[in-house]
Design a protein around this motif. Sequence first.
Motif, PDB file in Angstrom:
ATOM      1  N   LEU A 195       0.829  -1.209   0.000  1.00  0.00           N
ATOM      2  CA  LEU A 195       0.000   0.000   0.000  1.00  0.00           C
ATOM      3  C   LEU A 195       0.861   1.256   0.000  1.00  0.00           C
ATOM      4  O   LEU A 195       0.570   2.220  -0.718  1.00  0.00           O
ATOM      5  CB  LEU A 195      -0.918  -0.017   1.221  1.00  0.00           C
ATOM      6  N   SER A 196       1.922   1.250   0.772  1.00  0.00           N
ATOM      7  CA  SER A 196       2.807   2.410   0.837  1.00  0.00           C
ATOM      8  C   SER A 196       3.464   2.690  -0.511  1.00  0.00           C
ATOM      9  O   SER A 196       3.579   3.854  -0.929  1.00  0.00           O
ATOM     10  CB  SER A 196       3.893   2.195   1.902  1.00  0.00           C
ATOM     11  N   ILE A 197       3.895   1.643  -1.213  1.00  0.00           N
ATOM     12  CA  ILE A 197       4.521   1.818  -2.529  1.00  0.00           C
ATOM     13  C   ILE A 197       3.531   2.425  -3.509  1.00  0.00           C
ATOM     14  O   ILE A 197       3.855   3.344  -4.267  1.00  0.00           O
ATOM     15  CB  ILE A 197       5.056   0.475  -3.048  1.00  0.00           C
ATOM     16  N   LEU A 198       2.296   1.922  -3.506  1.00  0.00           N
ATOM     17  CA  LEU A 198       1.275   2.474  -4.410  1.00  0.00           C
ATOM     18  C   LEU A 198       0.983   3.937  -4.096  1.00  0.00           C
ATOM     19  O   LEU A 198       0.811   4.759  -5.007  1.00  0.00           O
ATOM     20  CB  LEU A 198      -0.010   1.648  -4.307  1.00  0.00           C
ATOM     21  N   LYS A 199       0.924   4.273  -2.819  1.00  0.00           N
ATOM     22  CA  LYS A 199       0.676   5.672  -2.434  1.00  0.00           C
ATOM     23  C   LYS A 199       1.811   6.572  -2.893  1.00  0.00           C
ATOM     24  O   LYS A 199       1.578   7.694  -3.365  1.00  0.00           O
ATOM     25  CB  LYS A 199       0.497   5.778  -0.922  1.00  0.00           C
ATOM     26  N   ARG A 200       3.043   6.111  -2.773  1.00  0.00           N
ATOM     27  CA  ARG A 200       4.189   6.895  -3.231  1.00  0.00           C
ATOM     28  C   ARG A 200       4.138   7.099  -4.749  1.00  0.00           C
ATOM     29  O   ARG A 200       4.415   8.189  -5.252  1.00  0.00           O
ATOM     30  CB  ARG A 200       5.497   6.210  -2.833  1.00  0.00           C
ATOM     31  N   LYS A 201       3.791   6.044  -5.480  1.00  0.00           N
ATOM     32  CA  LYS A 201       3.666   6.164  -6.932  1.00  0.00           C
ATOM     33  C   LYS A 201       2.565   7.155  -7.299  1.00  0.00           C
ATOM     34  O   LYS A 201       2.713   7.969  -8.216  1.00  0.00           O
ATOM     35  CB  LYS A 201       3.360   4.796  -7.543  1.00  0.00           C
ATOM     36  N   LEU A 212      -3.059  -9.377  -4.019  1.00  0.00           N
ATOM     37  CA  LEU A 212      -4.262  -8.762  -3.463  1.00  0.00           C
ATOM     38  C   LEU A 212      -4.681  -9.382  -2.137  1.00  0.00           C
ATOM     39  O   LEU A 212      -5.328  -8.739  -1.310  1.00  0.00           O
ATOM     40  CB  LEU A 212      -5.424  -8.874  -4.462  1.00  0.00           C
ATOM     41  N   TYR A 213      -4.311 -10.655  -1.915  1.00  0.00           N
ATOM     42  CA  TYR A 213      -4.764 -11.364  -0.724  1.00  0.00           C
ATOM     43  C   TYR A 213      -3.651 -11.618   0.285  1.00  0.00           C
ATOM     44  O   TYR A 213      -3.830 -12.394   1.220  1.00  0.00           O
ATOM     45  CB  TYR A 213      -5.393 -12.697  -1.128  1.00  0.00           C
ATOM     46  N   LYS A 262      -4.929   4.720 -12.348  1.00  0.00           N
ATOM     47  CA  LYS A 262      -4.596   3.291 -12.195  1.00  0.00           C
ATOM     48  C   LYS A 262      -4.141   2.999 -10.768  1.00  0.00           C
ATOM     49  O   LYS A 262      -4.585   2.017 -10.151  1.00  0.00           O
ATOM     50  CB  LYS A 262      -3.496   2.929 -13.186  1.00  0.00           C
ATOM     51  N   TYR A 263      -3.250   3.837 -10.229  1.00  0.00           N
ATOM     52  CA  TYR A 263      -2.756   3.622  -8.874  1.00  0.00           C
ATOM     53  C   TYR A 263      -3.889   3.749  -7.855  1.00  0.00           C
ATOM     54  O   TYR A 263      -3.946   2.995  -6.878  1.00  0.00           O
ATOM     55  CB  TYR A 263      -1.648   4.619  -8.542  1.00  0.00           C
ATOM     56  N   LEU A 264      -4.777   4.699  -8.082  1.00  0.00           N
ATOM     57  CA  LEU A 264      -5.895   4.895  -7.158  1.00  0.00           C
ATOM     58  C   LEU A 264      -6.808   3.673  -7.128  1.00  0.00           C
ATOM     59  O   LEU A 264      -7.267   3.255  -6.061  1.00  0.00           O
ATOM     60  CB  LEU A 264      -6.687   6.144  -7.554  1.00  0.00           C
ATOM     61  N   LEU A 265      -7.041   3.086  -8.294  1.00  0.00           N
ATOM     62  CA  LEU A 265      -7.840   1.868  -8.358  1.00  0.00           C
ATOM     63  C   LEU A 265      -7.162   0.727  -7.602  1.00  0.00           C
ATOM     64  O   LEU A 265      -7.814  -0.050  -6.889  1.00  0.00           O
ATOM     65  CB  LEU A 265      -8.075   1.459  -9.821  1.00  0.00           C
ATOM     66  N   GLU A 266      -5.849   0.614  -7.753  1.00  0.00           N
ATOM     67  CA  GLU A 266      -5.105  -0.451  -7.067  1.00  0.00           C
ATOM     68  C   GLU A 266      -5.111  -0.229  -5.557  1.00  0.00           C
ATOM     69  O   GLU A 266      -5.209  -1.182  -4.780  1.00  0.00           O
ATOM     70  CB  GLU A 266      -3.673  -0.507  -7.602  1.00  0.00           C
ATOM     71  N   ILE A 267      -4.993   1.029  -5.137  1.00  0.00           N
ATOM     72  CA  ILE A 267      -5.043   1.356  -3.706  1.00  0.00           C
ATOM     73  C   ILE A 267      -6.397   0.965  -3.123  1.00  0.00           C
ATOM     74  O   ILE A 267      -6.481   0.328  -2.069  1.00  0.00           O
ATOM     75  CB  ILE A 267      -4.769   2.860  -3.484  1.00  0.00           C
ATOM     76  N   ASN A 268      -7.451   1.350  -3.814  1.00  0.00           N
ATOM     77  CA  ASN A 268      -8.801   1.024  -3.335  1.00  0.00           C
ATOM     78  C   ASN A 268      -9.024  -0.480  -3.290  1.00  0.00           C
ATOM     79  O   ASN A 268      -9.663  -0.999  -2.360  1.00  0.00           O
ATOM     80  CB  ASN A 268      -9.851   1.693  -4.226  1.00  0.00           C
ATOM     81  N   ALA A 269      -8.491  -1.197  -4.288  1.00  0.00           N
ATOM     82  CA  ALA A 269      -8.647  -2.654  -4.312  1.00  0.00           C
ATOM     83  C   ALA A 269      -7.944  -3.290  -3.119  1.00  0.00           C
ATOM     84  O   ALA A 269      -8.483  -4.211  -2.472  1.00  0.00           O
ATOM     85  CB  ALA A 269      -8.095  -3.216  -5.620  1.00  0.00           C
ATOM     86  N   LEU A 270      -6.737  -2.820  -2.799  1.00  0.00           N
ATOM     87  CA  LEU A 270      -6.014  -3.351  -1.640  1.00  0.00           C
ATOM     88  C   LEU A 270      -6.768  -3.099  -0.345  1.00  0.00           C
ATOM     89  O   LEU A 270      -6.908  -3.989   0.504  1.00  0.00           O
ATOM     90  CB  LEU A 270      -4.623  -2.724  -1.560  1.00  0.00           C
ATOM     91  N   LEU A 271      -7.278  -1.878  -0.183  1.00  0.00           N
ATOM     92  CA  LEU A 271      -8.002  -1.525   1.039  1.00  0.00           C
ATOM     93  C   LEU A 271      -9.299  -2.328   1.168  1.00  0.00           C
ATOM     94  O   LEU A 271      -9.651  -2.795   2.251  1.00  0.00           O
ATOM     95  CB  LEU A 271      -8.302  -0.022   1.053  1.00  0.00           C
ATOM     96  N   GLN A 272     -10.001  -2.483   0.055  1.00  0.00           N
ATOM     97  CA  GLN A 272     -11.244  -3.253   0.074  1.00  0.00           C
ATOM     98  C   GLN A 272     -10.985  -4.713   0.415  1.00  0.00           C
ATOM     99  O   GLN A 272     -11.740  -5.337   1.180  1.00  0.00           O
ATOM    100  CB  GLN A 272     -11.954  -3.125  -1.270  1.00  0.00           C
TER     101      GLN A 272
END
Length: 251
Positions: free
Chosen positions: A130-136, A215-216, A148-158
């Motif tokens: 999550l931290s890497i995606l936020k930095r990107k 993701l899991y 794209k990064y925002l979608l991946e962040i939301n997917a991880l959190l969900q």
Amino acid sequence: MVFYIEACESGSMMIDLPEDINVFSTTAANEQESSYACYYDQERDTYLGDVYSVVWMEDSDQEDLKKESLHKQFKIVKRKTNTSHVQEYGNLTLSHMKLNAFQGSKKAPLNTRQPLPDIVDAVPSPDVALSILKRKYMTTNSIEKAQKYLLEINALLQNKHLIQETMQKIVSIVTESEEQAAQILNSRNRIRDHACYQAANYHFKTRCFNWHAPLYEYALRQLYALVNLCEEGFSLNSILQAMDKVCLLRS
């Protein structure tokens, strides 16, 4: 023999190490907590090290290994690793031996020695992705990449929330008690019933969340609840049936 173990809950690997054999070990964390990543590299988009291992290796690079003992290094590493509780196990009398018995005798030039730097970007290992995606997301100048990064962040959190919710439902079904469920989810037992835990672990991986998929991966952080269920005497059959019920409904 000497072990340096860098991993989350690494103390659990050495907590039963006998004191009457010639083995000494230090670990990045105790048996219940995360270790921490550090030294983010923007070019490679990843963290290059972990706090505990970075500290002990940097110390070894700078010290005279013929003079510094394992015990002295342990104290330095424990003081500098302020993100987790560095532990020592086994035959502690070995810690008075010098580092060169285990790491070689190369001596750092005197003019290169300096205080170990403070680490300011430490991140709990479960939060690295999550931290890497936020930095990107924060550094990109591309709207498309940002989306794209925002979608991946939301997917991880969900998925993190889904995994937590799934384990909570499994525990609630098995215990049939809100009070007992809360106890299972908020405590950490030492594993003794390995057969029960191994079977429950495999079932959770194959029926609920395969943590080898990025993701899991957070599912690994919930497995302590399965240990607790086994150690509190709940039947393996009831645990497996609860998983089937919850995870089949989820899918």
